[in-house]
Design a protein around this motif. Structure first.
Motif, PDB file in Angstrom:
ATOM      1  N   PRO A  45       0.630  -1.315   0.350  1.00 49.82           N
ATOM      2  CA  PRO A  45      -0.290  -0.304  -0.055  1.00 49.82           C
ATOM      3  C   PRO A  45       1.053   1.545   0.389  1.00 49.82           C
ATOM      4  N   LEU A  46       2.193   1.118   0.442  1.00 52.11           N
ATOM      5  CA  LEU A  46       3.391   2.539  -0.205  1.00 52.11           C
ATOM      6  C   LEU A  46       2.881   3.455  -1.249  1.00 52.11           C
ATOM      7  N   PRO A  47       2.553   2.724  -2.054  1.00 48.61           N
ATOM      8  CA  PRO A  47       2.855   3.916  -3.509  1.00 48.61           C
ATOM      9  C   PRO A  47       1.087   4.132  -3.138  1.00 48.61           C
ATOM     10  N   PHE A  54      -0.637  13.536  -1.744  1.00 43.99           N
ATOM     11  CA  PHE A  54      -0.019  14.547  -2.814  1.00 43.99           C
ATOM     12  C   PHE A  54      -1.328  14.844  -3.777  1.00 43.99           C
ATOM     13  N   SER A  55      -2.850  14.098  -3.421  1.00 44.03           N
ATOM     14  CA  SER A  55      -3.722  14.394  -4.412  1.00 44.03           C
ATOM     15  C   SER A  55      -4.849  15.479  -3.339  1.00 44.03           C
ATOM     16  N   ARG A  56      -5.247  15.940  -4.688  1.00 44.71           N
ATOM     17  CA  ARG A  56      -5.858  17.396  -3.651  1.00 44.71           C
ATOM     18  C   ARG A  56      -7.926  17.446  -3.939  1.00 44.71           C
ATOM     19  N   ASP A  57      -8.119  16.031  -4.796  1.00 44.91           N
ATOM     20  CA  ASP A  57      -9.683  15.824  -4.924  1.00 44.91           C
ATOM     21  C   ASP A  57     -10.039  15.013  -3.460  1.00 44.91           C
ATOM     22  N   LEU A  58     -11.748  15.301  -3.670  1.00 46.90           N
ATOM     23  CA  LEU A  58     -12.258  14.148  -3.314  1.00 46.90           C
ATOM     24  C   LEU A  58     -12.586  12.647  -3.800  1.00 46.90           C
ATOM     25  N   VAL A  59     -12.669  12.103  -5.045  1.00 50.36           N
ATOM     26  CA  VAL A  59     -12.895  10.762  -5.767  1.00 50.36           C
ATOM     27  C   VAL A  59     -11.478   9.700  -5.377  1.00 50.36           C
ATOM     28  N   LEU A  60     -10.281  10.320  -5.713  1.00 57.95           N
ATOM     29  CA  LEU A  60      -9.105   9.156  -5.122  1.00 57.95           C
ATOM     30  C   LEU A  60      -9.143   8.938  -4.099  1.00 57.95           C
ATOM     31  N   PRO A  61      -9.368   9.522  -2.856  1.00 59.12           N
ATOM     32  CA  PRO A  61      -9.157   9.307  -1.263  1.00 59.12           C
ATOM     33  C   PRO A  61     -10.636   8.002  -1.415  1.00 59.12           C
ATOM     34  N   LEU A  62     -11.821   8.554  -1.809  1.00 60.22           N
ATOM     35  CA  LEU A  62     -12.632   7.852  -1.042  1.00 60.22           C
ATOM     36  C   LEU A  62     -12.579   6.408  -2.267  1.00 60.22           C
ATOM     37  N   ALA A  63     -12.362   6.883  -3.477  1.00 60.47           N
ATOM     38  CA  ALA A  63     -12.162   5.274  -4.300  1.00 60.47           C
ATOM     39  C   ALA A  63     -10.691   3.953  -3.305  1.00 60.47           C
ATOM     40  N   PHE A  64      -9.543   4.984  -3.030  1.00 61.16           N
ATOM     41  CA  PHE A  64      -8.594   4.112  -2.324  1.00 61.16           C
ATOM     42  C   PHE A  64      -9.161   3.423  -0.582  1.00 61.16           C
ATOM     43  N   PHE A 266       1.394 -10.769  -4.539  1.00 67.20           N
ATOM     44  CA  PHE A 266       0.490  -9.414  -3.779  1.00 67.20           C
ATOM     45  C   PHE A 266       0.774  -8.219  -3.765  1.00 67.20           C
ATOM     46  N   VAL A 267       2.428  -8.373  -3.447  1.00 69.04           N
ATOM     47  CA  VAL A 267       2.944  -6.519  -3.350  1.00 69.04           C
ATOM     48  C   VAL A 267       2.722  -5.825  -5.203  1.00 69.04           C
ATOM     49  N   ALA A 272      -0.941  -2.612  -8.965  1.00 68.42           N
ATOM     50  CA  ALA A 272      -1.399  -2.404 -10.770  1.00 68.42           C
ATOM     51  C   ALA A 272      -2.624  -2.006 -10.387  1.00 68.42           C
ATOM     52  N   ALA A 273      -3.508  -2.436  -9.404  1.00 68.38           N
ATOM     53  CA  ALA A 273      -4.777  -1.964  -8.893  1.00 68.38           C
ATOM     54  C   ALA A 273      -4.519  -0.502  -7.834  1.00 68.38           C
ATOM     55  N   SER A 274      -3.906  -0.218  -7.845  1.00 72.30           N
ATOM     56  CA  SER A 274      -3.010   1.194  -7.575  1.00 72.30           C
ATOM     57  C   SER A 274      -3.503   1.873  -8.450  1.00 72.30           C
ATOM     58  N   ALA A 275      -2.661   1.648  -9.066  1.00 69.15           N
ATOM     59  CA  ALA A 275      -2.161   2.297 -10.544  1.00 69.15           C
ATOM     60  C   ALA A 275      -3.649   2.408 -11.481  1.00 69.15           C
ATOM     61  N   LEU A 276      -4.191   1.217 -11.511  1.00 71.63           N
ATOM     62  CA  LEU A 276      -5.468   1.393 -12.489  1.00 71.63           C
ATOM     63  C   LEU A 276      -6.639   2.369 -11.952  1.00 71.63           C
ATOM     64  N   ILE A 277      -6.946   2.339 -10.190  1.00 69.98           N
ATOM     65  CA  ILE A 277      -7.504   3.462  -9.501  1.00 69.98           C
ATOM     66  C   ILE A 277      -7.198   4.542  -9.970  1.00 69.98           C
ATOM     67  N   VAL A 278      -5.907   5.177  -9.902  1.00 71.83           N
ATOM     68  CA  VAL A 278      -5.698   6.343 -10.107  1.00 71.83           C
ATOM     69  C   VAL A 278      -6.528   6.571 -11.589  1.00 71.83           C
ATOM     70  N   TRP A 279      -5.593   6.074 -12.940  1.00 73.53           N
ATOM     71  CA  TRP A 279      -6.165   6.236 -13.775  1.00 73.53           C
ATOM     72  C   TRP A 279      -7.569   6.596 -13.921  1.00 73.53           C
ATOM     73  N   VAL A 280      -8.376   5.535 -13.393  1.00 74.44           N
ATOM     74  CA  VAL A 280      -9.387   5.784 -13.698  1.00 74.44           C
ATOM     75  C   VAL A 280     -10.164   7.198 -12.982  1.00 74.44           C
ATOM     76  N   THR A 281      -9.617   7.182 -11.953  1.00 74.65           N
ATOM     77  CA  THR A 281     -10.774   8.269 -11.750  1.00 74.65           C
ATOM     78  C   THR A 281      -9.576   9.579 -12.027  1.00 74.65           C
ATOM     79  N   ARG A 282      -9.176   9.680 -12.618  1.00 72.71           N
ATOM     80  CA  ARG A 282      -8.084  10.888 -13.234  1.00 72.71           C
ATOM     81  C   ARG A 282      -9.231  10.692 -14.312  1.00 72.71           C
ATOM     82  N   ALA A 283      -9.260   9.978 -14.948  1.00 70.89           N
ATOM     83  CA  ALA A 283      -9.765  10.088 -16.778  1.00 70.89           C
ATOM     84  C   ALA A 283     -11.102  10.364 -16.176  1.00 70.89           C
ATOM     85  N   PHE A 284     -11.738  10.472 -15.127  1.00 73.93           N
ATOM     86  CA  PHE A 284     -13.170  11.455 -15.014  1.00 73.93           C
ATOM     87  C   PHE A 284     -13.695  12.504 -14.757  1.00 73.93           C
TER      88      PHE A 284
END
Length: 284
Positions: A45-47, A54-64, A266-267, A272-284
């Protein structure tokens, strides 16, 4: 003659002195996360934590937050009370912390149509929707980091972390196991404190109510607790010296905490799942 099998990670709790006692006689449920190396659950979970900070929106932390909750519910055998606390307590904490952080937001630093929406006010001061959204974003970042850290915190013990650090990160065992001995002082001090308080009650030295009496009782338990800590530290030091602790560069481990292929998987999957979450939230 066959060699005796070494104690594995899964049966470690059966032979660990820290887990013996009445509670250890009851069977414990261990989920898939408990079988992983503690360092893997700490590194995965470190990355995501760094990105959330460093995020400033609501969607990214909510997704994590949702992602961490799903991982915990699927991979850990949590009690019903803890599951309820996580599912119900997390949104409540987000709402309350959003107000707490939003109160400290400078009204002149927020703009937009939300700045004109007043939620409540006291005198000339008003709490706007824009200030609440800024506070809510901060609250969600804090909760996201906390939820991600619970993946390791709820499925591993301090003993396992120390052993994994000594065996996998090459932390000197003199440092690691000295810290482990200090960590085990904490529950012992709690037990000693209860004994001291019971002795004071029997002797009738806890009379009085109010803050002054509470302070007096606290000072009354400090001296015997300190004396008990010194005696216990002396016994531990003598025991470690008698066993030649620190006399050799290496130490034979009784409980092995190896890094396996499943830890690497697992790592990699978590990152990879974290990167996908970042990409999806940035797309919206």
């Amino acid at each position: 003659m066959s060699r005796p099998a070494r104690a594995s990670v899964d049966d470690e709790s059966a032979t660990d002195p820290a887990t013996t006692g009445p509670a250890a006689s009851r069977p414990t449920r261990r989920g898939p996360l408990a079988a992983l190396n503690p360092l893997a659950k700490l590194a995965a979970p470190l990355p995501a934590m760094i990105v959330v900070v460093f995020s400033r929106d609501l969607v990214l932390p909510l997704a994590f937050i949702a992602f961490a909750l799903v991982v915990l519910l699927a991979g850990a055998r949590l009690s019903a009370g803890l599951v309820t606390a996580l599912v119900v307590g997390t949104p409540v904490a987000a709402l309350v912390l959003g107000v707490s952080f939003g109160i400290w937001v400078d009204p002149s630093s927020v703009a937009g149509p939300e700045a004109s929406v007043v939620l409540f006010g006291v005198g000339d001061w008003s709490f706007t929707l824009a200030a609440y959204l800024v506070g809510l974003a901060t609250a969600l970042r804090v909760l996201a980091v906390l939820m991600l850290s619970l993946i390791a915190g709820l499925t591993s013990t301090g003993t396992e972390f120390v052993r994994a650090a000594v065996q996998n990160l090459r932390v000197p065992y003199r440092v690691g196991y000295t810290a482990l001995a200090a960590l085990r002082f904490v529950p012992r001090f709690g037990h000693e404190l209860e004994i001291i308080r019971a002795a004071h009650r029997v002797r009738g030295t806890v009379a009085g109510r109010g803050p002054i009496a509470a302070v007096r009782r606290a000072f009354g338990t400090a001296v015997p607790l300190l004396a008990s800590a010194i005696r216990h530290a002396e016994r531990v030091a003598l025991a470690m010296d008698a066993r030649a602790f620190g006399a050799h560069r290496t130490r034979t481990e009784r409980h092995l905490m190896p890094w396996r292929a499943r830890d690497t998987v697992f790592v990699a999957a978590f990152v990879a799942a974290s990167a996908l979450i970042v990409w999806v939230t940035r797309a919206f």
